[in-house]
Scaffold this motif. Structure first.
Motif, PDB file in Angstrom:
ATOM      1  N   GLU A 119       0.844  -1.183   0.000  1.00  0.00           N
ATOM      2  CA  GLU A 119       0.000   0.000   0.000  1.00  0.00           C
ATOM      3  C   GLU A 119       0.882   1.236   0.000  1.00  0.00           C
ATOM      4  OE1 GLU A 119      -1.379   0.529   4.521  1.00  0.00           O
ATOM      5  OE2 GLU A 119      -1.741  -1.511   3.761  1.00  0.00           O
ATOM      6  N   ARG A 120       0.270   2.386  -0.245  1.00  0.00           N
ATOM      7  CA  ARG A 120       1.043   3.628  -0.318  1.00  0.00           C
ATOM      8  C   ARG A 120       0.301   4.736   0.431  1.00  0.00           C
ATOM      9  NH1 ARG A 120      -0.078   5.607  -6.571  1.00  0.00           N
ATOM     10  NH2 ARG A 120      -2.320   5.287  -6.480  1.00  0.00           N
ATOM     11  N   HIS A 121       1.086   5.615   1.047  1.00  0.00           N
ATOM     12  CA  HIS A 121       0.521   6.721   1.816  1.00  0.00           C
ATOM     13  C   HIS A 121       1.414   7.947   1.627  1.00  0.00           C
ATOM     14  CE1 HIS A 121      -2.402   4.225   4.063  1.00  0.00           C
ATOM     15  NE2 HIS A 121      -1.462   3.298   3.976  1.00  0.00           N
ATOM     16  N   ASP A 122       0.812   9.133   1.692  1.00  0.00           N
ATOM     17  CA  ASP A 122       1.594  10.371   1.577  1.00  0.00           C
ATOM     18  C   ASP A 122       1.213  11.354   2.684  1.00  0.00           C
ATOM     19  OD1 ASP A 122      -0.947  10.897   0.533  1.00  0.00           O
ATOM     20  OD2 ASP A 122      -0.184  12.328  -0.959  1.00  0.00           O
ATOM     21  N   PRO A 123       1.531  11.021   3.930  1.00  0.00           N
ATOM     22  CA  PRO A 123       1.140  11.881   5.057  1.00  0.00           C
ATOM     23  C   PRO A 123       2.060  13.092   5.196  1.00  0.00           C
ATOM     24  CG  PRO A 123       2.494  10.094   5.852  1.00  0.00           C
ATOM     25  CD  PRO A 123       2.298   9.843   4.374  1.00  0.00           C
ATOM     26  N   ALA A 124       1.572  14.075   5.915  1.00  0.00           N
ATOM     27  CA  ALA A 124       2.464  15.144   6.380  1.00  0.00           C
ATOM     28  C   ALA A 124       3.421  14.527   7.398  1.00  0.00           C
ATOM     29  CB  ALA A 124       1.657  16.269   7.018  1.00  0.00           C
ATOM     30  N   LEU A 125       4.648  15.033   7.416  1.00  0.00           N
ATOM     31  CA  LEU A 125       5.671  14.406   8.248  1.00  0.00           C
ATOM     32  C   LEU A 125       5.706  14.925   9.672  1.00  0.00           C
ATOM     33  CD1 LEU A 125       8.646  14.023   5.750  1.00  0.00           C
ATOM     34  CD2 LEU A 125       6.736  12.483   6.217  1.00  0.00           C
ATOM     35  N   ASP A 126       4.835  15.861  10.012  1.00  0.00           N
ATOM     36  CA  ASP A 126       4.800  16.335  11.393  1.00  0.00           C
ATOM     37  C   ASP A 126       3.899  15.415  12.229  1.00  0.00           C
ATOM     38  OD1 ASP A 126       2.518  16.993  10.075  1.00  0.00           O
ATOM     39  OD2 ASP A 126       2.337  19.007  10.895  1.00  0.00           O
ATOM     40  N   GLY A 127       4.056  15.478  13.532  1.00  0.00           N
ATOM     41  CA  GLY A 127       3.207  14.688  14.411  1.00  0.00           C
ATOM     42  C   GLY A 127       3.531  13.204  14.352  1.00  0.00           C
ATOM     43  N   THR A 128       2.518  12.367  14.560  1.00  0.00           N
ATOM     44  CA  THR A 128       2.709  10.914  14.679  1.00  0.00           C
ATOM     45  C   THR A 128       2.135  10.154  13.492  1.00  0.00           C
ATOM     46  OG1 THR A 128       0.638  10.723  15.915  1.00  0.00           O
ATOM     47  CG2 THR A 128       2.662  11.086  17.192  1.00  0.00           C
ATOM     48  N   ALA A 129       1.836  10.826  12.398  1.00  0.00           N
ATOM     49  CA  ALA A 129       1.148  10.175  11.272  1.00  0.00           C
ATOM     50  C   ALA A 129       1.962   9.020  10.700  1.00  0.00           C
ATOM     51  CB  ALA A 129       0.838  11.192  10.186  1.00  0.00           C
ATOM     52  N   VAL A 130       3.258   9.215  10.502  1.00  0.00           N
ATOM     53  CA  VAL A 130       4.087   8.176   9.903  1.00  0.00           C
ATOM     54  C   VAL A 130       4.125   6.953  10.804  1.00  0.00           C
ATOM     55  CG1 VAL A 130       6.443   7.564   9.210  1.00  0.00           C
ATOM     56  CG2 VAL A 130       5.470   9.770   8.528  1.00  0.00           C
ATOM     57  N   SER A 131       4.309   7.159  12.096  1.00  0.00           N
ATOM     58  CA  SER A 131       4.366   6.048  13.042  1.00  0.00           C
ATOM     59  C   SER A 131       3.059   5.264  13.039  1.00  0.00           C
ATOM     60  CB  SER A 131       4.667   6.565  14.446  1.00  0.00           C
ATOM     61  OG  SER A 131       4.818   5.506  15.355  1.00  0.00           O
ATOM     62  N   ALA A 132       1.931   5.958  13.001  1.00  0.00           N
ATOM     63  CA  ALA A 132       0.630   5.293  13.012  1.00  0.00           C
ATOM     64  C   ALA A 132       0.424   4.476  11.735  1.00  0.00           C
ATOM     65  CB  ALA A 132      -0.484   6.327  13.162  1.00  0.00           C
ATOM     66  N   ILE A 133       0.854   5.024  10.601  1.00  0.00           N
ATOM     67  CA  ILE A 133       0.704   4.310   9.330  1.00  0.00           C
ATOM     68  C   ILE A 133       1.548   3.037   9.328  1.00  0.00           C
ATOM     69  CG2 ILE A 133       1.276   4.414   6.866  1.00  0.00           C
ATOM     70  CD1 ILE A 133       0.433   7.398   6.977  1.00  0.00           C
ATOM     71  N   ILE A 134       2.792   3.125   9.793  1.00  0.00           N
ATOM     72  CA  ILE A 134       3.670   1.956   9.818  1.00  0.00           C
ATOM     73  C   ILE A 134       3.126   0.894  10.768  1.00  0.00           C
ATOM     74  CG2 ILE A 134       5.945   1.141  10.538  1.00  0.00           C
ATOM     75  CD1 ILE A 134       7.125   3.734   9.427  1.00  0.00           C
ATOM     76  N   GLU A 135       2.660   1.308  11.936  1.00  0.00           N
ATOM     77  CA  GLU A 135       2.130   0.359  12.916  1.00  0.00           C
ATOM     78  C   GLU A 135       0.919  -0.372  12.349  1.00  0.00           C
ATOM     79  OE1 GLU A 135       0.913   0.234  17.661  1.00  0.00           O
ATOM     80  OE2 GLU A 135       1.023   2.162  16.613  1.00  0.00           O
ATOM     81  N   ALA A 136       0.008   0.366  11.713  1.00  0.00           N
ATOM     82  CA  ALA A 136      -1.188  -0.259  11.144  1.00  0.00           C
ATOM     83  C   ALA A 136      -0.831  -1.179   9.982  1.00  0.00           C
ATOM     84  CB  ALA A 136      -2.165   0.822  10.688  1.00  0.00           C
ATOM     85  N   PHE A 137       0.124  -0.758   9.163  1.00  0.00           N
ATOM     86  CA  PHE A 137       0.550  -1.581   8.024  1.00  0.00           C
ATOM     87  C   PHE A 137       1.139  -2.901   8.491  1.00  0.00           C
ATOM     88  CE2 PHE A 137       4.325  -2.801   5.485  1.00  0.00           C
ATOM     89  CZ  PHE A 137       3.675  -3.257   4.342  1.00  0.00           C
ATOM     90  N   LEU A 138       2.008  -2.859   9.489  1.00  0.00           N
ATOM     91  CA  LEU A 138       2.641  -4.078   9.974  1.00  0.00           C
ATOM     92  C   LEU A 138       1.624  -5.009  10.635  1.00  0.00           C
ATOM     93  CD1 LEU A 138       5.987  -2.675  11.425  1.00  0.00           C
ATOM     94  CD2 LEU A 138       5.609  -3.835   9.227  1.00  0.00           C
ATOM     95  N   ALA A 139       0.632  -4.446  11.270  1.00  0.00           N
ATOM     96  CA  ALA A 139      -0.412  -5.278  11.884  1.00  0.00           C
ATOM     97  C   ALA A 139      -1.204  -6.021  10.819  1.00  0.00           C
ATOM     98  CB  ALA A 139      -1.347  -4.405  12.726  1.00  0.00           C
ATOM     99  N   ARG A 140      -1.438  -5.394   9.676  1.00  0.00           N
ATOM    100  CA  ARG A 140      -2.178  -6.030   8.594  1.00  0.00           C
ATOM    101  C   ARG A 140      -1.300  -6.977   7.790  1.00  0.00           C
ATOM    102  NH1 ARG A 140      -4.213  -0.691   8.158  1.00  0.00           N
ATOM    103  NH2 ARG A 140      -2.684  -0.193   6.534  1.00  0.00           N
TER     104      ARG A 140
END
Length: 349
Positions: free
Chosen positions: A220-241
């Motif tokens: 999958e692909r994502h293009d979040p803003a790099l501030d805050g916790t968005a990247v961490s949340a995306i990686i965590e959810a991706f690895l869980a799936r």
């Protein structure tokens, strides 16, 4: 007896100290050094140094219609890629007797338009443009006035102009081929917000094309803003799936840094989850076990931009078709793409 430095040394004084003609000194400072012998070049350089002579480039431009100035518009001067390419541009300018004016837009289209107008007022002879917005109209006006320009890294499809940059499709292909060969089957592509930035668009689209054509891979692909916790949340959810073996492919150096921080915060060992970044940064080899990257030939890209500008200046009015010069990246394989428990989990000799 050595010559005494003069605050307002003239070209005639330089010629006398160098035992050279005024014409030779003029050629030395106007980008025609190749017409002079190496020995004569050294004498002129030493004489100019002793006298403190500096040519008045603005006066030269007013007198002869040549400013010997090139301009470079940078979208984000804090970006290590921009700094590295700028270094290549500046070196190429210096070698050809040109000076470089640099303006940073901070990815602000309003600043971009302001700087383009300033470049025109300084009578630059050519422009290297790393576009922040979509200044096609302003650039087309400059092209219509006869100003050569080269688009660097970011294309504007509606503008007929020379282009220099990375082969983005090849870069994504190399990244996916490497991750697949290392045993990773679940891929997460992370980019900064794609928007109108053509390199991000090209990498984003190529990733989708490759996964659509290869049933053995999923992702999958994502293009979040790099501030805050968005990247961490995306990686965590991706690895869980996705489970394992999974890898994160980062579209540029800023994303690689954000992903590295997120994986470290989650206590994930690099390699167990693969990590590959497009763009080589100094710190990538320092984070254990080292981060695999695709390095861009930044100096060659900068030099090619200047070469294409000067080819336009030397064109003598002949219309040349726009040229596209794309460079391949170089894979630097490190421990972040060695999957534990496989044949690839070996130290690099």
């Amino acid at each position: 007896m050595p010559a005494r430095p003069s605050r307002h040394a003239t070209i005639l004084e330089v010629a006398r100290v160098a035992d050279a003609s005024k014409t030779s000194v003029s050629r030395y400072f106007s980008g025609e050094r190749e017409r002079l012998s190496p020995a004569l070049q050294r004498r002129i350089s030493e004489a100019a140094r002793q006298l403190g002579y500096r040519p008045n480039q603005m006066a030269r431009g007013l007198k002869g219609g040549r400013s010997r100035l090139l301009g470079m518009l940078v979208a984000d001067i804090r970006n290590p890629y921009s700094v590295a390419v700028m270094h290549g541009v500046e070196k190429a300018c210096r070698e050809r007797g040109f000076s470089l004016l640099v303006a940073n837009t901070d990815n602000d289209p309003t600043q971009e338009r302001t700087h383009l107008a300033l470049f025109a007022s300084y009578r630059v002879e050519g422009l290297v443009v790393n576009a922040a917005g979509s200044p096609a109209h302003e650039l087309q006006d400059l092209v219509g006035q006869g100003l050569p320009l080269v688009l660097l890294d970011r294309w504007l499809e509606e503008l007929e102009a020379d282009r220099v940059g990375l082969d983005n499709e090849l870069a994504v292909d190399m990244a996916i081929d490497h991750l697949r060969a290392q045993g990773y089957r679940q891929l997460l592509f992370l980019s900064q917000p794609v928007g109108l930035a053509s390199p991000r668009q090209q990498r984003w689209q190529r990733f989708e094309q490759r996964l659509a054509g290869e049933p053995a891979l999923d992702g999958e692909r994502h293009d979040p803003a790099l501030d805050g916790t968005a990247v961490s949340a995306i990686i965590e959810a991706f690895l869980a799936r996705a489970g394992h073996p999974a890898a994160v492919l980062c579209a540029n150096g800023n994303v690689t840094l954000a992903a590295t921080r997120a994986l470290q915060a989650q206590g994930i060992r690099l390699g167990e989850v693969g990590l590959l970044g497009i763009d080589e940064l100094d710190w990538c080899g320092l984070v254990p076990p080292g981060i695999t990257t695709l390095a861009q030939p930044t100096e060659a890209i900068g030099r090619a931009a200047v070469q294409q500008l000067l080819a336009r200046l030397d064109d003598s009015g002949t219309t040349l078709p726009p040229r596209r010069t794309l460079f391949p990246p170089t894979l630097i394989a490190r421990g972040s793409t060695r999957l534990p428990g496989t044949d690839n989990d070996q130290e690099t000799p």
